[in-house]
Design a protein around this motif. Structure first.
Motif, mmCIF file in Angstrom:
data_model
loop_
_atom_site.group_PDB
_atom_site.id
_atom_site.type_symbol
_atom_site.label_atom_id
_atom_site.label_comp_id
_atom_site.label_asym_id
_atom_site.label_seq_id
_atom_site.Cartn_x
_atom_site.Cartn_y
_atom_site.Cartn_z
ATOM 1 N N THR A 193 -10.046 -16.326 6.513
ATOM 2 C CA THR A 193 -10.365 -15.563 5.128
ATOM 3 C C THR A 193 -8.838 -15.322 4.528
ATOM 4 O OG1 THR A 193 -11.479 -13.710 4.149
ATOM 5 C CG2 THR A 193 -10.083 -13.107 6.147
ATOM 6 N N ILE A 194 -8.968 -14.970 3.178
ATOM 7 C CA ILE A 194 -8.022 -14.306 2.374
ATOM 8 C C ILE A 194 -7.973 -12.792 2.341
ATOM 9 C CG2 ILE A 194 -6.543 -14.418 0.174
ATOM 10 C CD1 ILE A 194 -7.241 -17.483 0.200
ATOM 11 N N HIS A 195 -7.274 -12.083 2.294
ATOM 12 C CA HIS A 195 -7.251 -10.521 2.114
ATOM 13 C C HIS A 195 -5.797 -10.195 1.186
ATOM 14 C CE1 HIS A 195 -10.452 -9.921 4.766
ATOM 15 N NE2 HIS A 195 -9.761 -9.613 5.901
ATOM 16 N N SER A 196 -6.182 -9.135 0.535
ATOM 17 C CA SER A 196 -4.977 -8.527 -0.301
ATOM 18 C C SER A 196 -5.090 -6.899 0.074
ATOM 19 C CB SER A 196 -5.321 -8.946 -1.609
ATOM 20 O OG SER A 196 -5.317 -10.192 -2.168
ATOM 21 N N LEU A 197 -3.772 -6.365 0.215
ATOM 22 C CA LEU A 197 -3.695 -4.957 0.620
ATOM 23 C C LEU A 197 -3.176 -4.443 -0.701
ATOM 24 C CD1 LEU A 197 -2.593 -4.429 4.228
ATOM 25 C CD2 LEU A 197 -4.752 -4.016 3.160
ATOM 26 N N GLY A 198 -2.725 -5.129 -1.719
ATOM 27 C CA GLY A 198 -2.117 -4.819 -2.834
ATOM 28 C C GLY A 198 -0.731 -4.083 -2.773
ATOM 29 N N SER A 199 0.051 -4.425 -1.648
ATOM 30 C CA SER A 199 1.233 -4.423 -1.631
ATOM 31 C C SER A 199 2.227 -5.494 -0.732
ATOM 32 C CB SER A 199 1.598 -2.947 -0.597
ATOM 33 O OG SER A 199 2.790 -3.023 0.102
ATOM 34 N N ALA A 200 3.051 -5.877 -1.412
ATOM 35 C CA ALA A 200 3.746 -7.034 -0.675
ATOM 36 C C ALA A 200 4.061 -6.967 0.807
ATOM 37 C CB ALA A 200 4.811 -7.592 -1.483
ATOM 38 N N ALA A 201 4.755 -5.560 0.714
ATOM 39 C CA ALA A 201 5.318 -5.065 2.029
ATOM 40 C C ALA A 201 4.442 -4.843 2.897
ATOM 41 C CB ALA A 201 6.099 -3.783 1.541
ATOM 42 N N MET A 202 3.070 -4.351 2.623
ATOM 43 C CA MET A 202 2.304 -3.919 3.748
ATOM 44 C C MET A 202 1.582 -5.261 3.932
ATOM 45 S SD MET A 202 1.464 -0.595 4.375
ATOM 46 C CE MET A 202 2.925 -0.791 5.105
ATOM 47 N N ASN A 203 1.395 -6.107 3.257
ATOM 48 C CA ASN A 203 1.085 -7.573 3.541
ATOM 49 C C ASN A 203 1.654 -8.360 4.808
ATOM 50 O OD1 ASN A 203 -1.177 -7.581 1.935
ATOM 51 N ND2 ASN A 203 -0.076 -8.653 0.144
ATOM 52 N N ALA A 204 3.103 -8.243 4.437
ATOM 53 C CA ALA A 204 4.051 -8.981 5.221
ATOM 54 C C ALA A 204 3.978 -7.861 6.764
ATOM 55 C CB ALA A 204 5.477 -8.717 4.513
ATOM 56 N N CYS A 205 3.840 -6.656 6.573
ATOM 57 C CA CYS A 205 3.928 -5.917 7.768
ATOM 58 C C CYS A 205 2.658 -6.241 8.655
ATOM 59 C CB CYS A 205 4.039 -4.439 7.682
ATOM 60 S SG CYS A 205 5.655 -3.865 7.020
ATOM 61 N N MET A 206 1.561 -6.661 8.086
ATOM 62 C CA MET A 206 0.446 -7.189 8.776
ATOM 63 C C MET A 206 0.682 -8.472 9.629
ATOM 64 S SD MET A 206 -2.036 -4.945 8.445
ATOM 65 C CE MET A 206 -0.922 -3.494 7.686
#
Ligand code: LIP
Length: 281
Positions: A193-206
Motif C-alpha cells: 500500500t501507499i500511506h501519507s502522514l502529512g509530515s515528511a519527517a514523520m514518514n521518514a521516521c516510520m
C-alpha cells in the motif's frame, strides 16, 4: 571557522534534544486551540503563528549558545532569508513539520532539528510532542526512539512494501498529474500500500523504525528531511534522490528506504521526475 571536535558536536546534539522538547511544549499548548493561519507559496502551503513562534524560540536559543553557527529555518527562508548552505556548522530547522496537520489537529507534527558540518548531516532530532516521540541519531552511533534503538525493516522486495509519500503543497495541474502518475506506477508494482502522514519527517521516521519500508517525495525542502534523513541512515536505511542517484540535501526530492534494493526498485517506478528550484543556492 575552527575545526569542530566530536565533543563539540555531542554538545550540540544534546542541546538539540533539549530545545526540541522546549519547542514541543509550545506546540502542544497550541494544538487544540484556534489557529492563526496564513498561506505562503500557494493555497495549500500553510503557516501559523506557532510555526513562527517556535522557529524564533529555537533560533534565539541556538544563537545565544552557539553565536558563530549558521541557521537555516523554514519560516526565515519564507520571510526572505537567502543564506547559502556552507561548510560551517549549520542548524537546519523546521519548527513544525506537518503544519497542515497542526491546523487540523491531526497528531503527526514534529519539531525537526538537523545539523550539518562540512555539508554533511552530523545529527538529527525529530520530536512529535503530541505522541511524545523523540527520534534521535548522531552519525555513527545508531538511531533511537525515546532512547530505545530502532532499525529499518529487512524486507528486500518492493512488492511486499508499505510505501509512504505525500501530495505536497503544489496544486499546479502539471505537478499533480505527475504526482498521480508516480503513485499509480508505484501502486501497480504492486506494493502492499501507499500511506501519507502529512509530515515528511514523520514518514521518514516510520521507515527508520521499520513501520514502513520506504518514503519518497518530490518538493519538500531540506528542513523537512535533514533531521529525519540521518535518523533513517543510522537505523540502517539509505537515502537517494528520486532517480536513485546520490542524495542531495538541497535538491528537494528524496527516497528514504530500508535498503538499496527497495530504494532502487522504487526509483525505477518513479516515471515522472519532478524538479523544483534547489534550496539555499
Ligand atoms: C510539509 C511536509 C509534507 C510535504 C509538504 C511540506 P511543512 O512541511 O512535511 O510532507 O508534503 O510539501 O513540505 O510545511 O508542514 O513544514
Amino acid at each position: 571557522m575552527d575545526i569542530m571536535t566530536e565533543s563539540e558536536i555531542n554538545e550540540c546534539f544534546a542541546f538539540a534534544s533539549t530545545i526540541a522538547k522546549e519547542a514541543g511544549k509550545v506546540i502542544s499548548s497550541a494544538f487544540y486551540k484556534e489557529k492563526d493561519i496564513e498561506t505562503k507559496a500557494g493555497v495549500a502551503d500553510l503557516v501559523t503563528k506557532s510555526d513562527k513562534e517556535v522557529e524564533k524560540l529555537l533560533f534565539d536559543s541556538i544563537r545565544s549558545k552557539f553565536p558563530s553557527h549558521k541557521l537555516i529555518g523554514e519560516e526565515s527562508v519564507s520571510a526572505g532569508d537567502v543564506s547559502p548552505h556552507t561548510n560551517d556548522p549549520t542548524w537546519i530547522i523546521d519548527p513544525i513539520d506537518g503544519t497542515t496537520n497542526f491546523v487540523h489537529r491531526f497528531p503527526y507534527v514534529a519539531v525537526c532539528i538537523g545539523f550539518t558540518y562540512n555539508k554533511e548531516i552530523k545529527f538529527g532530532v525529530v520530536y512529535n510532542p503530541i505522541l511524545d516521540e523523540l527520534y534521535t541519531a548522531k552519525r555513527g552511533t545508531g538511531a533511537f526512539l525515546n532512547g530505545t534503538r530502532i532499525h529499518v525493516s529487512q524486507e528486500p522486495d518492493l512488492r511486499k512494501c508499505l510505501v509512504m509519500t505525500e501530495c505536497g503543497s503544489s496544486r499546479d495541474d502539471v505537478v499533480m498529474a505527475k504526482l498521480f502518475e508516480n503513485m499509480q506506477s508505484v501502486l501497480s508494482t504492486p506494493v502492499h500500500t501507499i500511506h501519507s502522514l502529512g509530515s515528511a519527517a514523520m514518514n521518514a521516521c516510520m521507515v527508520a523504525k521499520g513501520a514502513a519500508e520506504a518514503y519518497y517525495e518530490f518538493g519538500p525542502h531540506c528542513w523537512d528531511f535533514c533531521a529525519a534523513g540521518i535518523i533513517v541512515e543510522e537505523a540502517g536505511g539509505v537515502l537517494m534522490n528520486g532517480d536513485g542517484g546520490p542524495f542531495d540535501l538541497m535538491a528537494r526530492q528524496i527516497i528514504a528506504a530500508n535498503n538499496p534494493e527497495v530504494g532502487k526498485s522504487l526509483a525505477k517506478r518513479l516515471v515522472q521526475q519532478i524538479s523544483f528550484p534547489h534550496d539555499c543556492q
